[in-house]
Design a protein around this motif. Sequence first.
Motif, mmCIF file in Angstrom:
data_model
loop_
_atom_site.group_PDB
_atom_site.id
_atom_site.type_symbol
_atom_site.label_atom_id
_atom_site.label_comp_id
_atom_site.label_asym_id
_atom_site.label_seq_id
_atom_site.Cartn_x
_atom_site.Cartn_y
_atom_site.Cartn_z
ATOM 1 N N ILE A 100 0.829 -1.673 -0.331
ATOM 2 C CA ILE A 100 -0.204 0.200 0.380
ATOM 3 C C ILE A 100 1.095 1.322 0.190
ATOM 4 N N ASP A 101 0.640 2.826 0.001
ATOM 5 C CA ASP A 101 0.874 3.731 -0.805
ATOM 6 C C ASP A 101 0.727 4.512 0.714
ATOM 7 N N PRO A 102 2.184 4.464 0.954
ATOM 8 C CA PRO A 102 2.245 4.632 2.757
ATOM 9 C C PRO A 102 2.213 6.351 3.316
ATOM 10 N N TRP A 103 1.848 7.527 0.912
ATOM 11 C CA TRP A 103 1.680 8.610 1.135
ATOM 12 C C TRP A 103 -0.015 9.185 0.842
ATOM 13 N N ARG A 104 -0.738 8.081 0.745
ATOM 14 C CA ARG A 104 -2.125 8.986 -0.047
ATOM 15 C C ARG A 104 -2.392 7.815 1.141
ATOM 16 N N ILE A 105 -3.741 9.516 1.347
ATOM 17 C CA ILE A 105 -4.482 9.824 2.731
ATOM 18 C C ILE A 105 -5.787 10.459 1.800
ATOM 19 N N SER A 106 -6.662 9.091 1.619
ATOM 20 C CA SER A 106 -7.708 8.164 1.350
ATOM 21 C C SER A 106 -8.875 8.869 1.812
ATOM 22 N N VAL A 107 -9.881 10.412 0.966
ATOM 23 C CA VAL A 107 -10.779 10.781 1.884
ATOM 24 C C VAL A 107 -12.135 10.585 1.410
ATOM 25 N N ASN A 143 7.450 13.484 5.153
ATOM 26 C CA ASN A 143 6.547 12.733 4.577
ATOM 27 C C ASN A 143 5.629 13.141 3.285
ATOM 28 N N PRO A 144 6.419 12.393 1.898
ATOM 29 C CA PRO A 144 5.593 14.006 1.005
ATOM 30 C C PRO A 144 4.027 12.776 0.756
ATOM 31 N N PHE A 145 3.220 12.994 2.235
ATOM 32 C CA PHE A 145 1.575 12.552 2.020
ATOM 33 C C PHE A 145 0.873 13.548 0.897
ATOM 34 N N TYR A 146 -0.383 13.102 0.715
ATOM 35 C CA TYR A 146 -1.199 13.440 -0.312
ATOM 36 C C TYR A 146 -2.517 13.128 -0.118
ATOM 37 N N THR A 147 -3.486 14.161 -0.429
ATOM 38 C CA THR A 147 -4.740 13.430 -0.623
ATOM 39 C C THR A 147 -5.648 12.582 -1.369
#
Length: 555
Positions: A100-107, A143-147
């Motif tokens: 799984i993508d450690p930076w993807r934040i699913s809304v 941390n390159p988080f993204y939504t």
Amino acid sequence: VEGGWSLTYNANLEYQGNSVWKATLDLNRISTLSDPERFIFVMNKSWTYSIKRVAGTVESVALASDGYAMEDIRLNHGRYTITLDLRDYTYTIESPDGTIDPWRISVMGSSVSNGQGATDNQGYAYMLGQLLNTRYTDGSTTNPFYTSSIAINGNNTINLLDRYNDLIHEFGRYVIYGVSLGNEGIHGAANQKQVFEQFKTNMLTLIDKARTDGKYPVVMNNYTRGDFEESDYEYVKKMNMLIHEWDVPSVNLLGAIDNGAGRWADGYQNGDDIYHPSTEGHAELFYAIVPSLFDAVAAGKEQPVRSQGNSYTLAAGKKLTFSPENVAHSFTLALTLGSAATGRVLTVATEDGTATIEIDAAGTITYTAAGGTTIAGAIDKAAEWNTITLTHYYAQGRTLLYAGTELQGEVAEKVVPQEFEIGAAASSMKLGEVMFYRSAMNAMEVEALNAGKMLKSSLELYVPFSSEADVLANYAQSHNKLTINDVSGVEALKAQGMKVTAQRGAVTIAPAGATGVTVHTTDGRLVWSGSISSAITIALPRGLYFVNNIKVAVM
């Protein structure tokens, strides 16, 4: 696919034999806001042979000519392994490497989390994505988080459970659940308690399912609506009280946008649309999110647990300070003080001046707003401890002061806090707890806080003075810090006439005469030094700095 939705542009699946097609594909085209990302299967490059998902199913497909109710298959851009099996008319979507993508934040939510009401649908989730990107590019985090939005207008908890596979197909580490009692049907329901229990049960199920599938859930709590009545509002507040205490990070949206009666604050509704906030309303919801929440979770920081009964003595002439991590509008600051505390116990530096809270020897407590308006009340001098709660509803334009559970009064103002300073009095002060929330609190929440409950929604700072190794440790899921300073050094610099002003992306230093200047980060790293005799402006990334001993916040 690149090029758009047509028979000219496509991504080919490779025939595996036995009526199975499969390929690992880079689906990189980002669609427009009005055209959500989705796909179908097509045989022989002919719309006549379109294969779509059977509506209401998870992975079943059929030919468009077969007479079923059909739908496109939602899938956000990314790299996937996709299989079509025409032996049983099913499809699967898998992560190519099984991770799984450690930076993807699913809304995953409804219309408000989808940005409805904001210009170009760029609502609070979009604003969060922009902030996360800014924090990464300016070095505030590694941390390159993204939504990634999988929100659908009109959804409630039942819909989220029915389409839970949309979340599985995201292959992301985090999920934000953003639904509300409004879509659940609380307004006008014949049995509002049943609606309440349905929402609670389904939300807990969604949280458990996410964890079982290796995801980290975050819950946006319930918010207002333009047609809510008193009974609706009571259920919203009760549900939020539960969410505050669930073992999951949460965001207090109600305290950011409430008008005090369960509807949108004046000027923050999207025109005549009673269901959605305006762009400005979405911004208020966004400000309630702790900026470093996901950084703290990624670093392994656990949910905070209430720890009362500790004591920390702040010596005379010392002060504890902190600044909100990003722009804050609505907020709540709760201080537990020994009853002997006197003098100025709190100073709030704002865009419009300084606000203060002072306590005299008789127990009179006074809040003085930056504009000069005051609230006067009293603490319980007979008690060993007193909890003082200052809560500000920016959208409403109200600041309220509580001593214990008793409201001492309120003033009309809009405050944008820059820094909070605790102490700096002529005498020592005993402290028990410091709490800072990025949202306002209603009376029900203040009462629960005084009853010893651990309220966590939008909590950015929780210092219970319980750690022997680090007495100022922050147990909230954020990277903000409470720091201690010696007031005398700062006052001496100010007396010499040095003026330090922070603005967006820079700090201006104006000395009274030739003087040496150093600029450090809060962790002690030197970022600038030199001798100056006239005002200079130094470009700096957003963050907290010490200019000699003067602490400034660059936005």
